[in-house]
Design an enzyme around this catalytic site. Sequence first.
Site, PDB file in Angstrom:
ATOM      1  N   ARG A  38       0.886  -0.891  -0.100  1.00 26.03           N
ATOM      2  CA  ARG A  38       0.147   0.194   0.028  1.00 26.03           C
ATOM      3  C   ARG A  38       0.954   1.088   0.052  1.00 26.03           C
ATOM      4  NH1 ARG A  38      -4.034   0.721   4.828  1.00 26.03           N
ATOM      5  NH2 ARG A  38      -2.012   1.480   5.963  1.00 26.03           N
ATOM      6  N   SER A 107     -12.312  -3.498   2.252  1.00 26.66           N
ATOM      7  CA  SER A 107     -12.400  -3.030   3.551  1.00 26.66           C
ATOM      8  C   SER A 107     -13.863  -2.874   4.077  1.00 26.66           C
ATOM      9  CB  SER A 107     -11.807  -1.420   3.693  1.00 26.66           C
ATOM     10  OG  SER A 107     -10.442  -1.773   3.557  1.00 26.66           O
ATOM     11  N   LYS A 134      -6.189   7.398  12.048  1.00 27.46           N
ATOM     12  CA  LYS A 134      -7.572   6.862  11.876  1.00 27.46           C
ATOM     13  C   LYS A 134      -8.209   7.117  13.441  1.00 27.46           C
ATOM     14  CE  LYS A 134      -7.730   4.450   7.665  1.00 27.46           C
ATOM     15  NZ  LYS A 134      -7.886   3.162   7.059  1.00 27.46           N
TER      16      LYS A 134
END
Length: 205
Positions: A38, A107, A134
């Site tokens: 990622r 997700s 987050k």
Amino acid sequence: MDRRERLSEARLMLVVEACPEALLEAALRGGVDVVQLRDKELGDAELVAASARFRRACDRHGALFVLNDRPDLVEACGADGVHVGRDDASVAEARALVGPDRLAGLSTHSRDEIDAAEGADYLGVGTIFTTPTKAEEAVGLDLVRVAAEAARVPWFAIGGIDLSNVGLVAAAGAHGVAVVRAIRDADDPESAARELRAALTHPAA
């Protein structure tokens, strides 16, 4: 075994940017089953180039290699599949690009999203604990318990999971976990991976 059979046995996923091959090797020696690349900062050519070392390392250890958010590059990167989020391509769109034999992960962040996850080969479930990026999204162990009951495919709890809390996640019913910092930033990534894997294989009562 084919990709889906290997996925069904996977318990530990490392999500990481285009890191050195030495880190990948250490994590895989420690028991990582799936590596997800990622890296939002890389251009297409750089992502393909970085994927070569991910593919090599995963092949050496019999692990799966998944590309984040770029189903259009899965073939060029030699990945086993793609992982998409709610702001990325849909699972159906990703599947159309990667074909039926490669994996498509999704997700999810709620019971409704888990229930609606049609066509995905596996799910990411979270954010479980607070992370630097987050903090406002953390939902705690309740979503792990929900996924343990509701998920129809293999799934990985994600978000702030490390050696201090992985036992709680496993005891709540997690099929597996996905981690970033717990391995990437560890002084000894191999030992960190091994301890995480052991906690998932033998969860505390």
